[in-house]
Design a protein around this motif. Structure first.
Motif, mmCIF file in Angstrom:
data_model
loop_
_atom_site.group_PDB
_atom_site.id
_atom_site.type_symbol
_atom_site.label_atom_id
_atom_site.label_comp_id
_atom_site.label_asym_id
_atom_site.label_seq_id
_atom_site.Cartn_x
_atom_site.Cartn_y
_atom_site.Cartn_z
ATOM 1 N N GLY A 1 -43.959 -10.942 -17.001
ATOM 2 C CA GLY A 1 -43.331 -10.155 -18.073
ATOM 3 C C GLY A 1 -41.848 -9.963 -17.831
ATOM 4 N N ARG A 2 -41.222 -9.278 -18.768
ATOM 5 C CA ARG A 2 -39.818 -8.918 -18.574
ATOM 6 C C ARG A 2 -39.747 -7.908 -17.435
ATOM 7 N NH1 ARG A 2 -38.415 -5.653 -22.139
ATOM 8 N NH2 ARG A 2 -40.402 -5.536 -23.212
ATOM 9 N N ILE A 3 -38.820 -8.114 -16.522
ATOM 10 C CA ILE A 3 -38.669 -7.143 -15.437
ATOM 11 C C ILE A 3 -37.782 -6.017 -15.971
ATOM 12 C CG2 ILE A 3 -37.858 -6.799 -13.053
ATOM 13 C CD1 ILE A 3 -38.675 -9.723 -12.543
ATOM 14 N N GLY B 1 -49.302 -7.591 -25.729
ATOM 15 C CA GLY B 1 -49.348 -8.135 -24.371
ATOM 16 C C GLY B 1 -49.770 -9.592 -24.426
ATOM 17 N N ASN B 2 -48.830 -10.439 -24.880
ATOM 18 C CA ASN B 2 -49.128 -11.874 -24.959
ATOM 19 C C ASN B 2 -49.623 -12.412 -23.635
ATOM 20 O OD1 ASN B 2 -48.418 -12.229 -27.604
ATOM 21 N ND2 ASN B 2 -46.376 -13.040 -27.194
ATOM 22 N N VAL B 3 -49.067 -11.880 -22.544
ATOM 23 C CA VAL B 3 -49.409 -12.449 -21.235
ATOM 24 C C VAL B 3 -50.895 -12.264 -20.921
ATOM 25 C CG1 VAL B 3 -47.046 -12.225 -20.395
ATOM 26 C CG2 VAL B 3 -48.666 -10.396 -19.910
ATOM 27 N N ILE C 1 -53.439 -12.660 -23.052
ATOM 28 C CA ILE C 1 -54.239 -13.756 -23.625
ATOM 29 C C ILE C 1 -53.856 -15.096 -22.993
ATOM 30 C CG2 ILE C 1 -54.830 -12.529 -25.756
ATOM 31 C CD1 ILE C 1 -52.744 -14.114 -27.268
ATOM 32 N N GLU C 2 -52.603 -15.198 -22.508
ATOM 33 C CA GLU C 2 -52.218 -16.425 -21.810
ATOM 34 C C GLU C 2 -53.014 -16.540 -20.503
ATOM 35 O OE1 GLU C 2 -47.773 -15.452 -22.334
ATOM 36 O OE2 GLU C 2 -47.812 -17.650 -22.485
ATOM 37 N N ALA C 3 -53.184 -15.406 -19.823
ATOM 38 C CA ALA C 3 -53.964 -15.413 -18.580
ATOM 39 C C ALA C 3 -55.414 -15.785 -18.873
ATOM 40 C CB ALA C 3 -53.887 -14.041 -17.909
ATOM 41 N N GLY D 1 -38.590 -11.286 -25.304
ATOM 42 C CA GLY D 1 -39.951 -10.984 -24.845
ATOM 43 C C GLY D 1 -40.986 -11.777 -25.625
ATOM 44 N N GLY D 2 -42.137 -11.138 -25.875
ATOM 45 C CA GLY D 2 -43.258 -11.806 -26.520
ATOM 46 C C GLY D 2 -42.970 -12.293 -27.930
ATOM 47 N N VAL D 3 -41.937 -11.723 -28.570
ATOM 48 C CA VAL D 3 -41.599 -12.120 -29.946
ATOM 49 C C VAL D 3 -41.319 -13.627 -30.018
ATOM 50 C CG1 VAL D 3 -39.845 -11.872 -31.757
ATOM 51 C CG2 VAL D 3 -40.729 -9.851 -30.595
ATOM 52 N N PHE E 1 -37.939 -17.104 -14.564
ATOM 53 C CA PHE E 1 -38.438 -17.162 -15.947
ATOM 54 C C PHE E 1 -38.827 -18.602 -16.226
ATOM 55 C CE2 PHE E 1 -37.632 -17.888 -20.511
ATOM 56 C CZ PHE E 1 -38.602 -17.025 -21.021
ATOM 57 N N LEU E 2 -40.082 -18.836 -16.560
ATOM 58 C CA LEU E 2 -40.625 -20.195 -16.640
ATOM 59 C C LEU E 2 -40.963 -20.586 -18.073
ATOM 60 C CD1 LEU E 2 -43.180 -19.685 -13.725
ATOM 61 C CD2 LEU E 2 -40.901 -20.672 -13.517
ATOM 62 N N GLU E 3 -40.814 -21.873 -18.363
ATOM 63 C CA GLU E 3 -41.286 -22.446 -19.629
ATOM 64 C C GLU E 3 -42.808 -22.320 -19.657
ATOM 65 O OE1 GLU E 3 -40.062 -25.215 -21.943
ATOM 66 O OE2 GLU E 3 -38.230 -24.023 -21.806
ATOM 67 N N GLU F 1 -40.089 -0.262 -18.544
ATOM 68 C CA GLU F 1 -41.286 0.019 -19.349
ATOM 69 C C GLU F 1 -42.482 -0.837 -18.950
ATOM 70 O OE1 GLU F 1 -38.427 -1.180 -20.555
ATOM 71 O OE2 GLU F 1 -38.756 -2.880 -21.911
ATOM 72 N N LYS F 2 -42.235 -1.861 -18.124
ATOM 73 C CA LYS F 2 -43.308 -2.776 -17.734
ATOM 74 C C LYS F 2 -44.002 -2.354 -16.436
ATOM 75 C CE LYS F 2 -43.119 -5.868 -21.038
ATOM 76 N NZ LYS F 2 -44.283 -6.240 -21.829
ATOM 77 N N GLY F 3 -43.417 -1.381 -15.734
ATOM 78 C CA GLY F 3 -44.095 -0.788 -14.567
ATOM 79 C C GLY F 3 -44.422 -1.748 -13.427
#
Ligand code: UDP
Length: 362
Positions: free
Chosen positions: A198-200, A276-278, A280-282, A27-29, A249-251, A203-205
């Motif tokens: 995110g990871r499917i 939630g890294n995604v 700040i990426e957004a 994941g974000g780690v 899953f994309l680079e 917990e990600k809803g």
């Protein structure tokens, strides 16, 4: 100045041994480790990464250590015991760290696992622990608390909301997070779809974002590591007419390209997302974030300015927020990322954290 540590540190970054870096399993780690490693190296520190074989270390020195992975903490109940498989990758990685510790000033642990916390007092070099999730099990809570009591200041977290899930919230160092903004291109003109990244995993809803896409008729592009196949199949069965598309899953380079085209990113976690890294990426791509008012995203998104915060678990709330998207200036999103979530801003906090730990341990 005898108490001041020298200006450049020798850092051993020990990854979560749940899977190779770059695989998505962590994941974000994975992105967090990459950004900290690169930023610390840019600042003149010596960095070595320890991770499982097949890892992408983005050109940085890497030691690969094999073994059987741990079970993910988020799939277990609060009373779950700590289980060590035979030939544990976690044990192997920490055995390596123990052997080479004398070559480093500080060890940075990225694993949300019991063992590295338990081992901390047995090491003669300081260990900083970057805790990547909120409270999940009693065993983890207890061992982290023991470390923060014996070695104050060594527990780092990503958000206040994450810290608040622990009884020792006020003793955690809140470090936020940061990304390499130059890797994310600002996109002023979105396409007529929304995104979910995110990871499917339950917990990600994800199902709430799919439901919102079905209700609005706006296509939803889904990007991320497929961690829970059964969960994904259930979503496909439950929402057969939703206009969704799974892009894989994309680079990061490809991810930011496709993310930038989205009108908004939906973040619908059921759990207290540590950061939630995604999000700040957004923002870095100029994409507003529509998130449940819970966990890290609620500290990142400014309601009405860089997206919308919605009542947790309310699909109607998501739909309403999607309708209000024209109110958001995409450039303001990019500006927010530049102001608060650069690797430089994150690096300042992390470097100070290391400096403080080294000073206390003198
Ligand atoms: N990610 C990626 N490719 C994808 C989708 C996601 O590399 O197609 C990465 C993303 O950059 C982010 C991570 O997956 O770093 C998800 O991290 P987040 O903090 O949002 O959640 P976590 O998985 O840690 O719960």
């Amino acid at each position: 100045m005898t108490n001041e540590p020298s200006n450049s540190f020798r850092l051993l970054l020990v990854s979560s041994p749940i899977g190779p870096l770059g695989s998505g399993l962590g994941g974000g780690v994975e992105l967090t480790l990459r950004n900290i490693a690169m930023e610390m190296r840019r600042r003149g520190h010596t960095v070595k990464i320890v991770a499982t074989p097949g890892s992408n270390s983005w050109g940085m020195p890497l030691v690969e250590i094999d073994g059987t992975p741990q079970i993910s903490a988020q799939t277990q109940g609060r009373d779950a015991p700590t289980i060590m498989p035979a030939s544990s990758a976690l044990a192997n990685v920490w055995e390596y760290a123990r052997q080479v510790q004398g070559d480093y000033d500080l060890i940075l642990n990225f694993a949300y696992d019991w063992l590295p916390f338990y081992l901390t007092p047995f090491f003669h070099r300081p260990i900083a622990h970057l805790v990547s999730m909120g409270s999940l099990t009693e065993a983890m809570d207890q061992v982290i608390e023991k470390v923060v009591t014996e070695f104050p200041g060594t527990i780092g977290v990503h958000s206040q909301a994450q810290a608040a899930t622990f009884a020792f919230a006020d003793r955690c160092q809140c470090l936020g997070n940061g990304i390499q903004l130059s890797m994310y291109e600002f996109s002023a003109q979105p396409s007529p779809w929304i995104g979910w990244v995110g990871r499917i995993a339950p917990e990600k809803g994800l199902e709430d974002a799919v439901a919102a896409s079905e209700l609005t008729g706006i296509p939803l592009k889904i990007m991320g590591f497929l961690q829970a196949e059964g969960y994904w199949q259930r979503i496909l069965r439950d929402y057969p007419t939703a206009p969704i598309e799974y892009e894989g899953f994309l680079e990061t380079t490809e991810l930011q390209k496709r993310l930038g085209k989205c009108q908004a990113l939906l973040m619908t976690p059921r759990w207290v997302e540590a950061f939630g890294n995604v999000a700040i990426e957004a923002l870095a791509c100029g994409v507003p974030v529509i998130a449940y008012r819970r966990g890290g995203p609620a500290e990142i998104v400014e309601d009405g300015k860089t997206g919308f915060l919605v009542e947790p678990d309310s699909v109607e709330g998501l739909v309403e927020a999607i309708r209000k998207l024209p109110q958001i200036d995409r450039y303001a999103c990019r500006q927010r990322a530049e102001a608060e979530y650069s690797t430089t801003a994150m690096g300042d906090r992390v470097e100070q954290w290391f400096r403080d730990i080294l000073k206390w341990r003198k």
